[in-house]
Design an enzyme around this catalytic site. Structure first.
Site, PDB file in Angstrom:
ATOM      1  N   HIS A  54       0.812  -1.214   0.000  1.00  0.00           N
ATOM      2  CA  HIS A  54       0.000   0.000   0.000  1.00  0.00           C
ATOM      3  C   HIS A  54       0.846   1.265   0.000  1.00  0.00           C
ATOM      4  CE1 HIS A  54      -3.392  -2.662   0.925  1.00  0.00           C
ATOM      5  NE2 HIS A  54      -4.157  -1.665   0.551  1.00  0.00           N
ATOM      6  N   GLY A  55       2.054   1.201   0.433  1.00  0.00           N
ATOM      7  CA  GLY A  55       2.873   2.397   0.409  1.00  0.00           C
ATOM      8  C   GLY A  55       4.208   2.192   1.100  1.00  0.00           C
TER       9      GLY A  55
END
Length: 523
Positions: free
Chosen positions: A379-380
């Site tokens: 996700h990041g």
């Protein structure tokens, strides 16, 4: 150009009108041009990465089934990224900056890929097949890893050395994260693995595969489609049905309602509370995280509906990605309802290959932790996302080890299902606080706010604002709960359906919030 922009309102109908009269290969050519135009509106330079992934995956997959393409075709295809970047440098506008390093890498790419491709063909059959699969997977993951995680790990190393009193004196490059790279990379990995396992035949030609990988409705933020479901829709021509129009417009309307009316208006409160300089008290902290829970749900499920609707107008069916996630009774149930195509991807391509639950409880828990930590990192590039993945792994571990929780998640009678849903929603909200915090200190500010129940700034008006924008979504979901599709309203009488559509359209056009970028574009 986003799905809710006026440009897209002109772009999509034009593509649909041109699409249906064409034969299959003509449709593929149109989709490729439209998809590259759509993606190029974000940044022309990063089309080179998409072209490179397309060439690698196409030739590796063809080689997996014994179809050997000519060297001239391979060289011409792998030279495309270099020619594209060179064209951008020569003919692009002033804001299109092409670094010398990018041109060198693009020029070297065919010089590396072609010899490796030819060498692998000299190996025994099974070794050759495995090698082509891993060539496709590793090159895609290497590109993703560099653009998404190089800066993160380099910064972390510099911080670690600084804490030890060492100044490395490094000047780190400023790496821009290409839009959509996480999504089309995972789709590429699934394609290579499934062709290797014989679950799907590779695309019959380069044009079809290029349109498949770059398909604009789901290119930027999914759903992450499986080749066995998705590829056949490109290799055979869809037949026009009026239901394509009806279903497509319905999905577009519901998606626009979720995104503009729900998500963008909830974002006003969430952004206020999670502003880096904010010091909220407990009521505001709770309002902020509830606002973000419905912002991210409305934003991403709305995007999925818009993507599904756009594809359906072209006769292509995309997978459902959400199924009432806030009605989950436990963490396992949640991941069967939230971002379904991603969670199933991690299940099939990470969790099960690690051993799944086949080797006892201890190994199952280890596999869960590895999978969820990787899902968080996907996700990041931030430690808060890693922590969020660990938090969900801890929840799944607790629900497996604590008998009361395990039985609660599976309960079907009495008041236990309601209790299970309420508990899981509270746990999910806490996870969203980890997800939303941009840094660990900001997460600490939010946690500290939960201890401050002193009277502060009045919070009743923002609470009413949230209710006004959340309750219509809940009412819509009550109407769609029975068919288990968040956008399915066909069971309603046509009069009631028309009234619902009118109210959704009125909510969409009357929204006062400033348009917010789709959250998952950053991933």
């Amino acid at each position: 150009m986003t799905f809710t922009s006026w440009q897209y309102a002109l772009f999509l109908p034009l593509v649909v009108l041109l699409y249906w009269p064409l034969p299959r290969l003509g449709r593929m050519g149109l989709l490729l041009i439209a998809s590259y135009f759509f993606y190029g509106m974000w940044d022309l330079r990063f089309l080179a990465l998409l072209m490179a992934s397309t060439g690698i995956d196409y030739f590796c997959a063809r080689s997996l089934v014994g179809a050997r393409e000519s060297r001239l075709k391979i060289i011409a295809t792998t030279l495309t990224p270099f020619l594209w970047l060179g064209g951008c440098a020569l003919f692009g506008k002033d804001h299109v900056s092409i670094s010398q390093t990018s041109l060198i890498v693009a020029a070297v790419f065919p010089l590396l890929f072609v010899p490796v491709h030819e060498w692998i063909w000299t190996r025994p059959e099974e070794s050759r097949r495995r090698s082509f699969m891993w060539l496709s997977i590793l090159t895609n993951l290497a590109v993703l890893g560099f653009f998404k995680y190089f800066g993160f790990f380099a910064d972390s190393l510099v911080s670690l050395l600084g804490a030890a009193g060492i100044d490395p004196g490094w000047t780190l490059p400023n790496i821009i994260l290409p839009v959509a790279i996480s999504f089309y990379t995972f789709q590429s990995v699934a394609y290579a693995v499934d062709v290797y396992k014989g679950k799907v035949q590779p695309a019959p030609d380069l044009l079809t595969f290029s349109a498949y990988l770059a398909f604009f409705p789901q290119l930027v933020a999914g759903p992450i489609e499986r080749p066995a479901h998705f590829m056949p829709q490109f290799t055979r021509a869809a037949v026009w049905e009026w239901d394509h129009l009806h279903a497509g417009l319905r999905l577009l309307l519901i998606g626009a309602f979720k995104k503009v009316f729900v998500a963008d208006n909830c974002a006003i409160v969430a952004n206020y509370v999670f502003n880096p300089g904010a010091t909220p008290n407990a009521p505001w902290a709770l309002l902020g995280i509830i606002a973000f829970a419905f912002q991210i749900y409305g934003d991403f499920s709305g995007y999925t509906d818009l993507a599904r609707g756009s594809a359906r107008l072209l006769g292509i069916h995309l997978s459902m990605n959400f199924r009432f996630p806030y009605l989950a009774t436990g963490p396992s149930d949640f991941w069967q309802r939230w971002h379904i195509t991603l969670s199933s991807w991690f299940r099939d391509y990470v969790y099960i290959p690690l051993g799944g639950n086949r080797s006892g409880l201890a190994r199952t828990i280890i596999n869960l932790w590895i999978t969820m930590l990787l899902a968080g990192l996907w996700h990041g590039a931030s430690w808060t996302f890693v922590l969020w993945g660990g938090y969900h792994a801890a929840m799944q571990t607790a629900y497996r080890l604590i008998p009361g929780l395990a039985s609660l998640e599976k309960a079907t009678s009495g008041g236990k299902p309601v209790l299970a849903v309420c508990l899981m929603f509270i746990l999910t909200l806490f996870g969203w606080a980890i997800f939303r915090a941009q840094t660990m200190p900001q997460l600490g500010v939010w946690l500290h706010a939960l201890t401050d129940w002193t009277r502060g700034e009045d919070w009743t008006k923002p609470a009413l604002w949230l209710l006004f924008h959340i309750v219509p979504l809940i009412l819509l979901q009550l109407l769609t709960l029975k068919p288990r599709d968040e956008a399915e309203l066909t069971r309603l009488p046509w009069v009631a359906r028309g009234l619902v559509f009118f109210l959704l359209f009125a909510a969409f056009v009357s929204s006062v919030a400033t348009e917010q970028e789709f959250i998952y574009f950053q991933f």
